[in-house]
Design an enzyme around this catalytic site. Structure first.
Site, PDB file in Angstrom:
ATOM      1  N   LYS A  38       0.694  16.608   2.423  1.00 18.96           N
ATOM      2  CA  LYS A  38      -0.290  16.702   1.335  1.00 18.96           C
ATOM      3  C   LYS A  38      -1.730  16.578   1.824  1.00 18.96           C
ATOM      4  O   LYS A  38      -2.619  17.201   1.263  1.00 18.96           O
ATOM      5  CB  LYS A  38       0.003  15.661   0.261  1.00 18.96           C
ATOM      6  N   ARG A 131       3.445   0.724  -7.887  1.00 17.43           N
ATOM      7  CA  ARG A 131       3.205   2.132  -8.184  1.00 17.43           C
ATOM      8  C   ARG A 131       4.525   2.631  -8.738  1.00 17.43           C
ATOM      9  O   ARG A 131       5.056   2.023  -9.668  1.00 17.43           O
ATOM     10  CB  ARG A 131       2.694   2.908  -6.958  1.00 17.43           C
TER      11      ARG A 131
HETATM   12  C1  PLP Z   1       1.706  10.338   0.544  1.00 15.82           C
HETATM   13  C2  PLP Z   1       3.052   9.759   0.506  1.00 15.82           C
HETATM   14  C3  PLP Z   1       3.709   9.415   1.692  1.00 15.82           C
HETATM   15  C4  PLP Z   1       3.061   9.564   3.058  1.00 15.82           C
HETATM   16  O1  PLP Z   1       2.058   8.616   3.233  1.00 15.82           O
HETATM   17  P1  PLP Z   1       1.297   8.448   4.646  1.00 15.82           P
HETATM   18  O2  PLP Z   1       0.591   7.165   4.521  1.00 15.82           O
HETATM   19  O3  PLP Z   1       0.393   9.613   4.773  1.00 15.82           O
HETATM   20  O4  PLP Z   1       2.348   8.427   5.687  1.00 15.82           O
HETATM   21  C5  PLP Z   1       4.993   8.918   1.598  1.00 15.82           C
HETATM   22  N1  PLP Z   1       5.598   8.747   0.399  1.00 15.82           N
HETATM   23  C6  PLP Z   1       4.996   9.057  -0.762  1.00 15.82           C
HETATM   24  C7  PLP Z   1       5.724   8.840  -2.046  1.00 15.82           C
HETATM   25  C8  PLP Z   1       3.705   9.560  -0.756  1.00 15.82           C
HETATM   26  O5  PLP Z   1       3.098   9.876  -1.916  1.00 15.82           O
END
Ligand code: PLP
Length: 356
Positions: A38, A131
């Site tokens: 993302k 969350r």
């Molecule tokens: C963005 C996201 C991740 C990855 O997070 P990083 O800190 O970039 O590794 C993993 N799980 C969920 C649900 C996320 O939204």
């Protein structure tokens, strides 16, 4: 090739190297990696480098990003809890999704049935970060209901920490996830192959070998693209920190005072600016601003440069101490933190180039 500025230069070899490096340390402990895309909007060349680095699953929070890489040869996981209204697209563009609402999973079940597909579900459990996720005492009920639904396969449990509440993953909360998984397996007499133990903030437990046995998946974005875990900010050994470089062009360079002349009101963003009097300094203006970047997230590669501030379209630098004699038209390079990279990759005003 003539470039247009501002731009981001992404080094695909470095991203591939980071992917395989992190995959290797995880796989040694029996942990699989979902490559999270993302932060760079699932841009295809980068996704492909991750796949070349060995990833079998990519994850993104947005369907429009997954749609962009629909053709990529890997499994696709939707990270953000789906919107009900998106059910048919979820089933179309994602093989797996993270879920916490039984009602939404019912909609996914209907959509999957219509599409004649099996959609996989990881049930998210809130271990305290507040969350997404069902609370511990609702887990069994939720799992039971999901398990009954046609065209839905409950494949595991997962958690997300350090995102909202800043709660760090540790042996205690991740062990709880394993206990919960075992309880679901016992009561429902099913097997759950996946225990998804979090994001880049869980990676430190792989690095210092404290990850509870049983956690067999991590969803990693930042650690792959920036080369560091995010619980304590420690560098991942042998990973590149410079996969992405931001470049901007100087449009004005002049010796001017370090403090403005006249009465000080609010700046363009409604704040009262503060200035340190350093006498006359050499100031450079870069054609780059808050519409493109997060100003406090950039670090000039030239350590003789100080970032003074930015408005929507102008970044102001103090280049007095630099060894380099900057001129109008010169290009200045910056590293970015996660938030800045996210914004710059998302800004349509920032061109993207791929090297390596
Ligand atoms: C963005 C996201 C991740 C990855 O997070 P990083 O800190 O970039 O590794 C993993 N799980 C969920 C649900 C996320 O939204």
């Amino acid at each position: 090739m003539k470039r247009s500025y501002p731009c981001i230069e992404a080094n695909l070899n470095k991203i591939k190297h980071n992917t395989s490096t992190i995959l290797e340390i995880c796989q040694r402990l029996g942990i699989d990696v979902v490559g999270v895309t993302k932060v760079f909007c699932a841009q295809k060349p980068i996704v492909n480098s991750m796949i070349e680095g060995g990833l079998k699953v990519i994850g993104d929070s947005r369907l429009s990003n997954l749609k962009r890489v629909n053709e990529a040869k890997c499994e696709k996981l939707l990270l953000r809890i789906p919107m009900e209204s998106d059910a048919s697209s979820v089933v179309k563009y994602a093989d797996i999704s993270l879920n916490s609402e039984v009602e939404t999973v019912k909609k996914l079940s209907k959509a999957a049935k219509r599409a004649n597909k099996i959609h996989k579900i990881i049930l998210m459990i809130d271990l305290g970060d507040l969350r997404e996720g069902v609370l511990e005492y609702d887990v069994l009920d939720a799992a039971k209901e999901i398990n009954k639904l046609p065209n839905i396969e409950l494949v595991g449990v997962g958690t997300n920490l350090t995102c909202y509440g800043g709660v760090l993953p540790d042996e205690e909360n991740l062990s709880k996830l394993i206990t919960i998984k075992e309880k679901i397996e016992r009561v429902l007499e099913i097997k759950l192959p996946i225990i998804s133990g979090g994001n880049s903030s869980s990676l430190y437990m792989v690095m210092d070998n404290t990850m509870p046995k049983g956690i067999n998946q991590l969803r990693l974005g930042e650690s792959i693209v920036l080369g560091r875990e995010t619980a304590y900010g420690k560098e991942v050994p042998n990973a590149h920190k410079d996969c992405f470089v931001l470049k901007g062009e100087i449009i004005e360079i002049k010796n001017k005072p370090s403090v403005p002349t006249g009465k000080i009101g609010l700046d363009a963003f409604g704040e009262v600016p503060k200035f340190e009097d350093r006498g006359v300094i050499k100031r450079a203006i870069i054609a780059l601003g808050r519409q493109d970047i997060k100003v406090d997230g950039i670090t000039p590669l030239d350590n003789g440069i100080r970032v003074l501030g930015a408005s929507s379209d102008h970044l102001i630098l103090d280049v007095t101490e630099s060894k380099y004699d900057y001129r109008v038209g010169d290009v200045v390079d910056f590293y970015m933190d996660y938030g800045c990279l996210l914004q710059a990759m998302t800004s349509p005003y920032v061109s993207k180039y791929y090297v390596g």
